[in-house]
Design an enzyme around this catalytic site. Structure first.
Site, mmCIF file in Angstrom:
data_model
loop_
_atom_site.group_PDB
_atom_site.id
_atom_site.type_symbol
_atom_site.label_atom_id
_atom_site.label_comp_id
_atom_site.label_asym_id
_atom_site.label_seq_id
_atom_site.Cartn_x
_atom_site.Cartn_y
_atom_site.Cartn_z
ATOM 1 N N ALA A 179 0.064 1.011 2.870
ATOM 2 C CA ALA A 179 1.501 1.096 3.114
ATOM 3 C C ALA A 179 1.810 2.196 4.118
ATOM 4 O O ALA A 179 1.005 3.099 4.349
ATOM 5 C CB ALA A 179 2.231 1.376 1.804
ATOM 6 N N GLY A 184 -1.935 -1.565 -0.123
ATOM 7 C CA GLY A 184 -1.257 -2.807 0.241
ATOM 8 C C GLY A 184 -2.099 -3.693 1.126
ATOM 9 O O GLY A 184 -1.986 -4.933 1.087
ATOM 10 N N GLU A 223 -4.152 -5.666 -1.120
ATOM 11 C CA GLU A 223 -3.339 -6.707 -1.756
ATOM 12 C C GLU A 223 -3.163 -7.904 -0.825
ATOM 13 O O GLU A 223 -3.190 -9.060 -1.267
ATOM 14 C CB GLU A 223 -1.988 -6.128 -2.163
ATOM 15 C CG GLU A 223 -2.092 -5.130 -3.308
ATOM 16 C CD GLU A 223 -0.748 -4.663 -3.819
ATOM 17 O OE1 GLU A 223 -0.333 -5.132 -4.891
ATOM 18 O OE2 GLU A 223 -0.110 -3.845 -3.138
ATOM 19 N N GLU A 230 -3.634 3.030 -4.894
ATOM 20 C CA GLU A 230 -2.277 3.494 -5.171
ATOM 21 C C GLU A 230 -2.194 4.607 -6.212
ATOM 22 O O GLU A 230 -1.297 5.465 -6.144
ATOM 23 C CB GLU A 230 -1.403 2.310 -5.613
ATOM 24 C CG GLU A 230 -1.017 1.359 -4.500
ATOM 25 C CD GLU A 230 -2.053 0.268 -4.240
ATOM 26 O OE1 GLU A 230 -1.761 -0.675 -3.499
ATOM 27 O OE2 GLU A 230 -3.182 0.378 -4.798
#
Length: 693
Positions: free
Chosen positions: A66, A105, A108, A128
């Site tokens: 992110a 992310g 993901e 995270e």
């Protein structure tokens, strides 16, 4: 999608479309990247000429995670779950070509693809929890379906970054490609069918293994709420309802994102990136360092030698005679043997690193090295004598470093005819383990020497922090105030056990008196005696620790210090210490009073922050966040609190000032409120201004 400005582009290779992300330096998932990916998936899903899709971050990259800068801002559309859902729901096979980091992310996104190919330098992981949150776009749900519940708990709760071959073994990657990764992905994509992890069942697992994974994760959590949340949503995958799992994960993510712990960890994330930005070093090249000598082969010198050898340097370990040099090599060997036994190194790796270290009593070997690190006894006369000898032996351009913890770096540098080559490298024990490295700049230290020290610190895997020259630099100067006020609390009525328990409740792994016993009470005793002549007579002085040393209580090494230690090393309160404390109170006419854990915590935090404000105002530290990094990485300050300066801001600067004024009343001269703190409070400034001050 604006084809001109978007960081996401589409290229056609026959029936395969490559969605290329180009958002330097690491393809962070900024709003523009998210929008570009969402637009690309919509375009390609609707195009009948496209049979398969490849997601690529370009050579050496994928998506590193992110954009952390956006996490403190209100959510902006599209959010990552929308992007991941678009990839997951695509009717055409989607292959991730991971040639670098697919973290957070980015991982993901990769898990939403049908297949994952990696290059040899691929890195995969849901990281995270390192920022006090959990994955919020299906990472926990897909990971559990891919590798099982026990492994998912381990990977997510540890925030583990997995290298390519290990990721292949775990099933996180379907293949590792040694050649042209993008070409391999383009060739494979149209041959694959759909394999949505969202539609896969959670593999049957071993209940014992899952319970063990939960136990390990909770033990390592250190109070982080993200760990318990991650365990809950991962074990919840057992019900088989993917949509419900997504909803539970997202709800937990949103709560954690606003938590005090996540805010503190984001602060440290940015602090680490700021720490390397030193005014005046822009464009300054570091000197090449391939070889080093360490003067002094005791516990600290051996640890420094290991840290340098681990970084790939050839190391000469220099001692007064051959026997002492061999003993030093024995300490180095013992460190590597423990690492091999513990599984952190293979025997071959341990042997290779040990082979980089050569013991000698011949100072002539120093003439051929690029760096010398002095790690002798903490005495100015000893160190200046060593530097006079180094000045005559070391080659021109060699960096001359001292590991001094407190002493005047300018005085040490003045012992040479090349003070511009002298810098402080203050390692923390054990030197091969502790992450903090104070890089101390003397008045004459050349910019390229400072740049060299910072580059070397990073090469060793340390967190280098630039400090100015003063007694104790950043860390030990503030720590001395912290320790002094802990002793004031004991003199005024608290017990050492109560102080330590309050600090552990705050998040420290150990209390300050237990740490003192571990380090050795004689070290601080020698420092206090050295300062006797210059100590302000108006400063309160508590002699309890001196009395303990004079009784032969040096801490763990003598099985007695602030606590008594049994044969197994277990600590217990000692009636003799209580007698020493009671006698000191009687001598000073002190009527002891009770302190709550919160009172102890507030007092010690306030005096650390106040000392930090003085260090900051004097330019000893470049920024408040550097002080936070120093205490988190070198002194055990809990990461979840963000460091003493951050925690003080969260407590509120007016409250800190009020506590500092009480501490000043208790301690006398030397504990006056910092002018910077007073100025910020009077002008109504907040923590954000504290950070900029």
């Amino acid at each position: 999608m604006d084809a001109v400005t978007s960081p996401v582009r589409i290229a056609r290779h026959g029936v395969v479309a490559v969605v290329a992300i180009d958002h330097p330096p690491v393809n962070a998932l900024s709003r523009a990247v998210r929008q570009g990916l969402l637009d690309a998936m919509a375009t390609l899903e609707a195009d009948p000429a496209v049979a398969a899709i490849v997601l690529s971050g370009g050579p050496g990259r994928f998506i590193a995670g992110a954009d952390i800068r956006e996490m403190a801002l209100p959510p902006s559309e599209p959010i990552l779950p929308e992007v991941v859902a678009a990839i997951d729901s695509c009717t055409k096979p989607v292959v991730a070509a991971i040639d670098g980091a697919a973290l957070g992310g980015g991982c993901e996104v990769a898990l939403a693809c049908d297949f994952r190919l990696g290059g040899p330098k691929a890195l995969v992981g849901l990281t995270e929890t390192r920022l006090g949150i959990i994955p919020g776009a299906g990472g926990t749900q897909r990971m559990a379906r891919l590798v099982g519940v026990a492994q998912a708990i381990s990977l997510v709760c540890e925030g583990r970054v997995v290298k390519a071959q290990d990721a292949l073994a775990l099933g996180l990657l379907d293949a590792v490609v040694e050649g042209d990764l993008l070409a391999a992905a383009i060739a494979r994509a149209p041959k694959e069918g759909k394999r949505r992890l969202s539609a896969c069942p959670v593999p049957d697992g071993d209940a014992t293994a899952e319970a063990a994974a939960v136990t390990r994760a909770l033990k390592g959590a250190k109070g982080a709420p993200a760990i318990a949340s991650a365990i809950r949503v991962i074990t919840g995958t057992r019900n088989g309802d993917f949509a419900a799992g997504l909803a539970a994960e997202r709800a937990a993510f949103l709560v954690l994102r606003e938590s005090a712990e996540a805010n503190a960890l984001r602060h440290l994330f940015f602090a680490e990136r700021k720490a390397g930005k030193v005014p005046g070093l822009e464009g300054v090249a570091a000197r090449p360092i391939t070889s080093a000598a360490v003067i002094g082969a005791g516990t600290m010198g051996a640890g420094i030698a290991v840290a340098l050898a681990d970084a790939g340097l050839r190391v000469t370990l220099v001692e007064r005679d051959a026997e002492a040099a061999e003993a030093g090599l024995g300490r180095v060997r013992a460190i590597y043997e423990r690492q091999v036994t513990g599984g952190r190194l293979t025997p071959a790796e341990g042997d290779a690193r040990l082979a980089r270290v050569t013991p000698t009593d011949d100072w002539g070997f120093i003439a051929g090295v690029d760096l010398v690190v002095e790690a002798a006894f903490e005495d100015l006369a000893v160190k200046t004598d060593i530097f006079r000898r180094l000045d005559a032996i070391a080659r021109p351009g060699a960096v001359l470093a001292t590991n001094t913890s407190y002493l005047d770096l300018d005085a040490i540098a003045a012992a040479t005819n090349r003070p511009h080559d002298v810098v402080g490298l203050h390692f923390f024990a054990p030197a091969n383990v502790m992450k903090l490295l104070e890089v101390v700049r003397a008045q004459a230290t050349a910019p390229d020497v400072l740049a060299t020290a910072l580059a070397l610190g990073r090469k060793m895997g340390k967190q280098p922090i630039v400090a100015g020259n003063c007694d104790g630099f950043i860390g030990n100067r503030i720590y001395a105030v912290y320790r002094r006020h802990a002793e004031y609390l004991v003199a005024d009525g608290a017990s050492p056990l109560e102080v330590d328990a309050a600090l552990q409740a705050y998040g420290f792994a150990m209390g300050i008196f237990a740490v003192s016993d571990m380090s050795g009470l004689d070290i601080a005793y020698a420092m206090r005696k050295r300062r006797t002549a210059t100590r302000d007579p108006r400063e309160r002085y508590v002699a309890i620790a001196d009395r303990l040393v004079e009784l032969g209580r040096l801490g763990r090494k003598s099985s007695a210090g602030w606590y008594a230690y049994d044969a197994a090393g277990k600590a217990a309160a000692d009636p003799l210490v209580e007698e020493v404390i009671a006698a000191a109170r009687t001598q000073k006419g002190i009527r002891p009073r009770a302190f709550t854990a919160q009172e102890i915590q507030r007092r010690l935090l306030a005096v650390m922050a106040n000392a930090g404000a003085k260090v900051l105002a004097e330019g000893i530290a470049l920024r408040a966040s550097d002080i936070d990094l120093a205490f988190v990485n070198g002194y055990g300050f809990p990461r979840l609190k963000g460091g003493p300066m951050f925690a003080a801001g969260e407590m509120g600067l007016p409250e800190i000032l009020k506590e500092v004024e009480a501490a000043h009343a208790a301690g006398g001269a030397g504990d006056e409120p910092a002018e910077l703190l007073v100025r910020l409070v009077r002008s109504g400034h907040t923590f954000a201004d504290w950070r900029k001050a």
